[in-house]
Every structure is written in C-alpha cells, then in structure tokens.
Scaffold this motif. Structure first.
Motif: not given
Length: 367
Positions: A297-321
């Motif tokens: 029940d997260v208000d708005g879409l910031r949670g979706d956007i940030v989670t997507n961005r953070a997941a990609k950033a962590f994947a890049a940090y781990q060297g994943h494609d």
C-alpha cells in the motif's frame, strides 16, 4: 643579550620553515567497520544520483557523519569549468550554468580544471538566502550593479549535500532542498533578478529518531532509507575502536594502509557508473516489484521507480549485465521501508514487513 636574540630568531626561522598539511585528513571509507546498509545506500546513490539520496536514521555515535565524508573523499575528481560558481560540466548541458552554456553555444574557449567532488554541509541555523543564494549587496553598493551571490545549492552541484539532524531542520528549508534535488535546478527571484542554475546533488540526511521523525510526505522524497544501530558484538566494537584509534594517532599511516582498498573500490564505482545504462531488467521482475509496492500500500510511484533504479545500480556494482533476484532482494528494503504507512499497534518492523511481502510475491521465482 645579542646572542639570545639571534637564537630566538633562528628558532623562529626553523619553526616557520616546517611545512604543515593544509588539508584535513579524512577517515578512509574502506576502514569503516560494520554499518553495511548505510555504506551500500551511499555507494548506490553515487553510482546513480537519480535514485534520490538517502536518509540515515540511527543512534548517536554510530559513524553517520564520518561515513558520509569518507564516501565524498573516496570519489574521483570531476572536470569543471574554471572560475565557475556552479561547478559547471564542460559538455553536459543539464549540468552547466547559463553563462557557460552561452559560451559553449558561441564556441568560445573554455578553461577546464579538476576538483574533488564537492561535499557541502548544511547547518541547522542556515537561512533561505544562504541555501539558495542572494544579491551581492557589497557589489551593488560599490559598483552599482546587481550581482548574484551563489548559495550552498550552487556549491553542492555535482556533489553531495549533507544535512545532519535533518529532522530538526525547518520544514520550508527541507521543501526547498527536496524540490531542488528532484528537479536538478534552483531558481532564485530577488530584487528584479531571476537566476536559474543547476543543482544536481546527492542529498544525504541523517538524524536520531529519538529527536523526532520527518513528515511522511518529506520522508517519501528521499530515495533510500538506511537504519543503523549501535554494534552489540564486543569483538566488532573492539575492532571499530582500534581502527579509529589508529587513525587518530597517525592519519597518514592509516590512509596509506587502506590506499589499495580505496583504489579498488573507486575503480569498482567508476566501472559501475559506466555500466549502468547497459544493465537490463526482465519485465517479469518489474511487474513483481510493482506488485510488492501495491501489496504494501505504498502511495504514489516513487517506490517503484527507486526500486528499479537501485536494483540496476546494484547489478552494475556487482558487474551483472542483467538484474538478478538477489540484486532486488538486497535493495528493496532500503527503497521501500520508509514509504509504509505506520501502524502504532503493529509489532513487526517495517524492514521485515518488506522482506515478508517480497518473499510472498517472488515465491515462484525463488523456488
């Protein structure tokens, strides 16, 4: 008497010839023991500043300020236009002031210089003029011209803006900070002058929950939320004390001992920044992230956007494609725990609640 004066002069000459360090040493980031959640949140925001900054809440004396200053010192130098008040980027239009943009459009020669990533502290007693900038009164009186005097937002462009005890900061200043952090620009209207300059920075706030909470609508504007607690393990506490004592006794030696680890982490961050745009995420994962946000029940879409961005950033940090399940599981609590509606009667921790819903939604992928 004459000999005595000569001796004193000679001593004075010797003392004045001793070269003292002009830069205060910073505790190495890689020497910080524990607090992995806080360190990861800072690293991910450095890799992708569009995540939206991080709010760090925790007990007193847990190394919040030390860690934030350490991450700024770790980062590589950045190119800026010389003598520019806004740390303008020489080629990125979104990161340059209007004067530099005009010079680039006219194909004028631009002098470059390299500086360390700006680290700006916002004191609790700061005024709106100090934060946003104001008219240079001295120049107006002496030269009769209206001139803009940049504030802390200008100095923080392309750097880190740190607000200690952000939960005690005046609400209207917090609003200005968050608006600038979200838009990447600061606009000032003063005495007939309209100034607009880039203000792209990683906003880092810290505070002690005992001294008050941020309003939910303001807390939601921070991309990530790290909770840190005092270390309970005696062996780990001893290690932390030893590292700090070593630095206090001989900062130069401590920095030298951590030089290789610092360089390794710096290279890893630079590689992640370069890899970030090429990291992909499966559509199925994106849908499930949104399912988690909906279930919580997260208000708005910031949670979706940030989670997507953070997941990609962590994947890049781990060297994943491509983003993996483990990448999402690692960052989802950091991205969502502060966006949940608080129920005073609920005993479960917000972080545990996020992980519980994550496991429920991602069951088929986990199995």
């Amino acid at each position: 008497m004459i000999n005595y004066i000569i001796i004193k002069l000679q001593k004075k000459t010797v003392i004045s010839s001793v070269k003292k360090p002009t830069v205060r040493p910073i505790f190495p980031f890689t020497a910080i023991v524990g607090q992995e959640e806080m360190k990861l949140a800072l690293i991910l925001n450095v890799i992708d500043p569009k995540i939206g900054g991080v709010m760090i809440m925790g007990d007193r004396g847990t190394g919040k300020s030390t860690t934030i200053r350490a991450i700024a010192d770790l980062l590589p130098e950045i190119p800026v236009v010389s003598n520019d008040s806004f740390n303008s980027h020489p080629s990125d239009i979104d990161l340059m002031g209007d004067q530099v943009k005009e010079a680039v459009d006219k194909q004028e020669d631009i002098t470059l210089s390299y500086i360390k990533v700006p680290m700006v502290d916002l004191p609790l007693g700061a005024t709106e003029d100090r934060l946003c900038g104001t008219i240079d009164i001295e120049k107006a009186l002496t030269e009769g011209v209206k001139s803009f005097e940049p504030g802390l937002l200008a100095k923080a462009n392309r750097g880190i803006l740190y607000v200690d005890e952000v939960n005690l900061l005046d609400d209207h200043l917090v609003d200005i900070l968050l608006d600038s952090a979200a838009s990447g620009w600061n606009t000032v209207e003063r005495e007939g002058i309209s100034i607009r300059h880039p203000a792209r920075f990683v906003l880092v706030g810290s505070g002690n929950p005992e001294e008050g909470e941020l309003r939910p609508q303001l807390l939601d504007r921070f991309g990530m939320h790290a909770e840190i607690r005092t270390v309970k393990d005696p062996a780990l506490r001893v290690k932390i004390v030893e590292e700090r004592s070593k630095f206090d006794e001989d900062p130069t030696l401590c920095i030298a001992e951590n030089k290789d680890n610092q360089e390794l982490l710096k290279e890893q961050i630079i590689a992640a920044q370069e890899k970030l745009l090429s990291v992909e995420m499966d559509y199925e994962f994106r849908v499930k992230i949104s399912e988690v946000c909906s279930e919580l029940d997260v208000d708005g879409l910031r949670g979706d956007i940030v989670t997507n961005r953070a997941a990609k950033a962590f994947a890049a940090y781990q060297g994943h494609d491509r983003v993996t399940l483990e990448d999402i599981q690692t960052i989802i609590t950091l991205s969502l725990r502060h966006r949940l509606r608080k129920d005073p009667l609920e005993s479960i921790d917000s972080g545990q609640k996020v992980q519980k819903v994550f496991e429920k939604i991602f069951t088929d992928v986990i199995n």
